[in-house]
Design a protein around this motif. Structure first.
Motif, PDB file in Angstrom:
ATOM      1  N   TYR A 137     145.370 -21.158  40.478  1.00  0.00           N
ATOM      2  CA  TYR A 137     146.004 -22.488  40.427  1.00  0.00           C
ATOM      3  C   TYR A 137     147.322 -22.449  39.659  1.00  0.00           C
ATOM      4  N   GLU A 138     147.281 -21.797  38.486  1.00  0.00           N
ATOM      5  CA  GLU A 138     148.484 -21.764  37.638  1.00  0.00           C
ATOM      6  C   GLU A 138     149.645 -21.109  38.363  1.00  0.00           C
ATOM      7  N   GLU A 139     149.340 -20.033  39.099  1.00  0.00           N
ATOM      8  CA  GLU A 139     150.403 -19.334  39.826  1.00  0.00           C
ATOM      9  C   GLU A 139     150.948 -20.227  40.932  1.00  0.00           C
ATOM     10  N   MET A 140     150.053 -20.910  41.597  1.00  0.00           N
ATOM     11  CA  MET A 140     150.453 -21.805  42.681  1.00  0.00           C
ATOM     12  C   MET A 140     151.380 -22.894  42.140  1.00  0.00           C
ATOM     13  N   LEU A 141     151.061 -23.407  40.965  1.00  0.00           N
ATOM     14  CA  LEU A 141     151.907 -24.448  40.381  1.00  0.00           C
ATOM     15  C   LEU A 141     153.290 -23.896  40.045  1.00  0.00           C
ATOM     16  N   LYS A 152     168.158 -20.138  41.377  1.00  0.00           N
ATOM     17  CA  LYS A 152     167.210 -19.655  40.376  1.00  0.00           C
ATOM     18  C   LYS A 152     166.191 -18.785  41.094  1.00  0.00           C
ATOM     19  N   VAL A 153     166.068 -17.534  40.693  1.00  0.00           N
ATOM     20  CA  VAL A 153     165.002 -16.687  41.271  1.00  0.00           C
ATOM     21  C   VAL A 153     163.958 -16.452  40.195  1.00  0.00           C
ATOM     22  N   SER A 154     162.701 -16.504  40.600  1.00  0.00           N
ATOM     23  CA  SER A 154     161.619 -16.387  39.618  1.00  0.00           C
ATOM     24  C   SER A 154     160.558 -15.420  40.101  1.00  0.00           C
ATOM     25  N   ILE A 155     159.988 -14.693  39.149  1.00  0.00           N
ATOM     26  CA  ILE A 155     158.787 -13.923  39.454  1.00  0.00           C
ATOM     27  C   ILE A 155     157.631 -14.591  38.714  1.00  0.00           C
ATOM     28  N   VAL A 156     156.471 -14.640  39.379  1.00  0.00           N
ATOM     29  CA  VAL A 156     155.325 -15.353  38.834  1.00  0.00           C
ATOM     30  C   VAL A 156     154.098 -14.457  38.902  1.00  0.00           C
ATOM     31  N   ASN A 194     174.675 -10.425  38.564  1.00  0.00           N
ATOM     32  CA  ASN A 194     174.823 -10.879  37.196  1.00  0.00           C
ATOM     33  C   ASN A 194     173.872 -12.054  36.905  1.00  0.00           C
ATOM     34  N   ILE A 195     173.271 -12.039  35.731  1.00  0.00           N
ATOM     35  CA  ILE A 195     172.355 -13.115  35.347  1.00  0.00           C
ATOM     36  C   ILE A 195     173.096 -14.051  34.402  1.00  0.00           C
ATOM     37  N   SER A 196     173.112 -15.348  34.731  1.00  0.00           N
ATOM     38  CA  SER A 196     173.852 -16.237  33.835  1.00  0.00           C
ATOM     39  C   SER A 196     172.957 -17.064  32.926  1.00  0.00           C
ATOM     40  N   ALA A 197     171.685 -17.078  33.176  1.00  0.00           N
ATOM     41  CA  ALA A 197     170.756 -17.739  32.250  1.00  0.00           C
ATOM     42  C   ALA A 197     169.357 -17.242  32.565  1.00  0.00           C
ATOM     43  N   ILE A 198     168.505 -17.288  31.563  1.00  0.00           N
ATOM     44  CA  ILE A 198     167.130 -16.802  31.720  1.00  0.00           C
ATOM     45  C   ILE A 198     166.193 -17.833  31.114  1.00  0.00           C
ATOM     46  N   SER A 199     165.058 -18.064  31.760  1.00  0.00           N
ATOM     47  CA  SER A 199     164.025 -18.836  31.066  1.00  0.00           C
ATOM     48  C   SER A 199     162.680 -18.224  31.384  1.00  0.00           C
ATOM     49  N   THR A 200     161.750 -18.392  30.483  1.00  0.00           N
ATOM     50  CA  THR A 200     160.442 -17.773  30.695  1.00  0.00           C
ATOM     51  C   THR A 200     159.329 -18.752  30.355  1.00  0.00           C
ATOM     52  N   SER A 201     158.195 -18.559  30.985  1.00  0.00           N
ATOM     53  CA  SER A 201     156.972 -19.208  30.540  1.00  0.00           C
ATOM     54  C   SER A 201     155.967 -18.082  30.426  1.00  0.00           C
ATOM     55  N   GLU A 202     154.742 -18.411  30.111  1.00  0.00           N
ATOM     56  CA  GLU A 202     153.736 -17.373  29.930  1.00  0.00           C
ATOM     57  C   GLU A 202     153.556 -16.533  31.189  1.00  0.00           C
ATOM     58  N   ILE A 203     153.709 -17.165  32.348  1.00  0.00           N
ATOM     59  CA  ILE A 203     153.432 -16.434  33.592  1.00  0.00           C
ATOM     60  C   ILE A 203     154.619 -16.452  34.562  1.00  0.00           C
ATOM     61  N   THR A 239     152.667 -11.895  41.341  1.00  0.00           N
ATOM     62  CA  THR A 239     152.015 -12.393  42.551  1.00  0.00           C
ATOM     63  C   THR A 239     153.026 -12.868  43.593  1.00  0.00           C
ATOM     64  N   GLY A 240     154.135 -13.395  43.117  1.00  0.00           N
ATOM     65  CA  GLY A 240     155.089 -13.927  44.081  1.00  0.00           C
ATOM     66  C   GLY A 240     156.490 -14.040  43.513  1.00  0.00           C
ATOM     67  N   VAL A 241     157.451 -14.158  44.422  1.00  0.00           N
ATOM     68  CA  VAL A 241     158.852 -14.344  44.044  1.00  0.00           C
ATOM     69  C   VAL A 241     159.320 -15.661  44.656  1.00  0.00           C
ATOM     70  N   ALA A 242     159.805 -16.552  43.822  1.00  0.00           N
ATOM     71  CA  ALA A 242     160.261 -17.850  44.318  1.00  0.00           C
ATOM     72  C   ALA A 242     161.759 -17.982  44.105  1.00  0.00           C
ATOM     73  N   TYR A 243     162.372 -18.859  44.865  1.00  0.00           N
ATOM     74  CA  TYR A 243     163.786 -19.129  44.612  1.00  0.00           C
ATOM     75  C   TYR A 243     164.045 -20.609  44.821  1.00  0.00           C
ATOM     76  N   ASP A 244     165.106 -21.070  44.216  1.00  0.00           N
ATOM     77  CA  ASP A 244     165.419 -22.492  44.298  1.00  0.00           C
ATOM     78  C   ASP A 244     166.936 -22.637  44.266  1.00  0.00           C
ATOM     79  N   LYS A 245     167.471 -23.135  45.369  1.00  0.00           N
ATOM     80  CA  LYS A 245     168.932 -23.280  45.429  1.00  0.00           C
ATOM     81  C   LYS A 245     169.358 -24.703  45.104  1.00  0.00           C
ATOM     82  N   SER A 246     168.413 -25.521  44.691  1.00  0.00           N
ATOM     83  CA  SER A 246     168.735 -26.952  44.576  1.00  0.00           C
ATOM     84  C   SER A 246     169.261 -27.346  43.193  1.00  0.00           C
ATOM     85  N   GLU A 247     169.422 -26.355  42.312  1.00  0.00           N
ATOM     86  CA  GLU A 247     169.880 -26.719  40.972  1.00  0.00           C
ATOM     87  C   GLU A 247     171.388 -26.559  40.824  1.00  0.00           C
TER      88      GLU A 247
END
Ligand code: ASP
Ligand code: MG
Length: 425
Positions: free
Chosen positions: A197-201, A343-347, A371-380, A252-260
């Protein structure tokens, strides 16, 4: 014998012919000895058609009436599916939200379910009938019709599964499961057999296309096993389950978001309260901020740099707000905006116990010259902000770099593991 929920989205009930398919699917389960509760969405395009009519009358239609209108789409499909089942020889009965007491709060167009009385549904299936429930709708404490937000039938399905303690909640859709990344962006994307569930979120930008996010939150709270699968094939899809039912993989997965879009404040006075002032301004105006980075203060009490991201659709508003706020930041602050970012994310749950995941992500991107211009992390999750033109390259190299192209696609038969709902808290 199992008690199963089968939820069908708009495309699966889009025509009378398609309704015969979903009826066949329910009848088959019923003939196998299972008790079946179906949840249906409005026929495809119908909710949009209704909302469009409302907006032809008024730019901002009354939200109570909007819900009274939008809820009719599901009423139509529930009745038509019940009739189809009857025509095909099954005993069936349709139910609207208020008839099974799907009680919600009074927040029209985005109501939240408070309670559901499962008695009537249980009686119906015990009598050997197939119950067909109109998704997306409920009733508030004053008897007003409410709706649960776009895609809300998923949440109806999961909440009913919890209320009647169903063994599994099958969500039939036009894709055959949840993928390691967007298959349109990355040809080596693979279907995930089981996901937490957490990964899905966290994978919302991928998952949201498949499931309403709220439905995953409800499933997690009540331990409802969700099976996302195709309405056009018998093959098992993706099980969304608690982490105790999973073998841990790191990513488990790689997500991306171009809407920011990125907002960068340069030369901000480095003293208590300035940053608070900016973000209070945004929150007072209901702008949600995603990533926030402040460069380390020099300690000399001079100036600092603050970067944050907002949804692109809010950017025009944010520009206005920030520009009006410039004076209170003192004369020396300047601002830059950039909406050509992604924003590209690994989860993955495994990140909790594996070191070095973030650094591997950074090296994979560096090797591609991104080039990476910002980074953010959560536990997963680890997210990196990059230039939008590199999205596809970043997604593909992270996907294969973390070995997702080689993921084994074994899936336990849907009738065995992962069916039982565990009641938690
Ligand atoms: N019919 C509603 C919508 O289009 C709810 C749903 O399909 O889940 O958003
Ligand atoms: Mg949907």
């Amino acid at each position: 014998m199992a008690l199963i929920i089968q939820k069908f989205g708009g495309t699966s009930v889009g025509t009378l012919e398609k309704m015969r398919n979903v009826a066949r699917c329910a009848i088959q389960a019923h003939e196998n000895g299972d008790q079946v509760v179906m949840i249906v969405s409005a026929m495809s395009g119908e909710t949009n058609r209704l909302l469009k009519l409302a907006h032809e009358i008024a730019e901002v239609p009354d939200s109570r009436e909007l819900d009274a209108l939008a809820a009719t789409g599901e009423q139509v499909s529930a009745a038509l599916v019940a009739m189809t089942l009857q025509k095909m020889g099954a005993r069936a009965q349709s139910f609207l939200g208020h008839q099974i007491r799907v009680h919600t709060d009074g927040a029209f167009t985005k109501a939240r379910i408070r309670t559901i009385d499962g008695t009537r549904l249980k009686e119906t299936v015990q009598e050997g009938k197939i119950a067909v429930v109109a998704g997306f709708q409920g009733v508030d404490s004053r008897g007003n019709i409410t709706t649960l937000g776009r895609g809300g039938s998923d949440t109806t399905a999961v909440a009913i599964a919890a209320a009647i303690e169903a063994d599994v909640c099958e969500i039939y859709t036009d894709v055959d499961g949840v993928y390691t990344t967007d298959p349109n962006m990355c040809p080596t994307a693979r279907k995930i057999a089981r996901i937490a569930y957490e990964e899905m979120l966290e994978l919302a930008s991928l998952g949201a296309k498949v499931l309403q996010i709220r439905s995953v939150e409800v499933a997690m709270k009540y331990g409802v096993a969700i099976h996302v699968r195709s309405s056009f094939s018998d093959r098992p899809g993706t099980m969304v389950v608690g982490e105790e039912d999973l073998e841990s993989v790191t990513v488990t997965g790689v997500a991306y978001d171009k809407s920011e879009a990125r907002v960068q404040l340069i030369g901000v006075p480095d003293k208590p309260g300035t940053v608070a002032g900016v973000f209070k301004l945004l929150s007072d105006n209901h702008v949600s901020v995603d990533m926030i980075i402040q460069s380390a203060s020099s300690g000399s009490g001079e100036t600092t740099e603050v970067t944050f991201t907002v949804n692109e659709t809010d950017l025009a508003r944010v520009k206005g707000l920030i520009e009006a706020h410039m004076d209170s930041l003192g004369g020396g602050t300047s601002v830059e905006y950039d909406s050509d970012i992604a924003k590209v994310s690994i989860v993955g749950l495994g990140m909790r116990s594996h070191a070095g995941v973030a650094s591997k992500m950074f090296s994979i991107l560096a090797d591609e010259g991104i080039n990476i211009s910002a980074i953010s992390t959560s536990e997963i999750k680890v997210s990196c902000l990059i230039s939008a033109k590199y999205t596809e390259l970043a997604v593909r190299s992270l996907h294969d770099g973390f070995g997702l192209d080689k993921l084994a696609q074994t899936n336990p038969p849907p009738n065995k593991q992962g069916r039982k709902i565990r009641q938690s808290s």
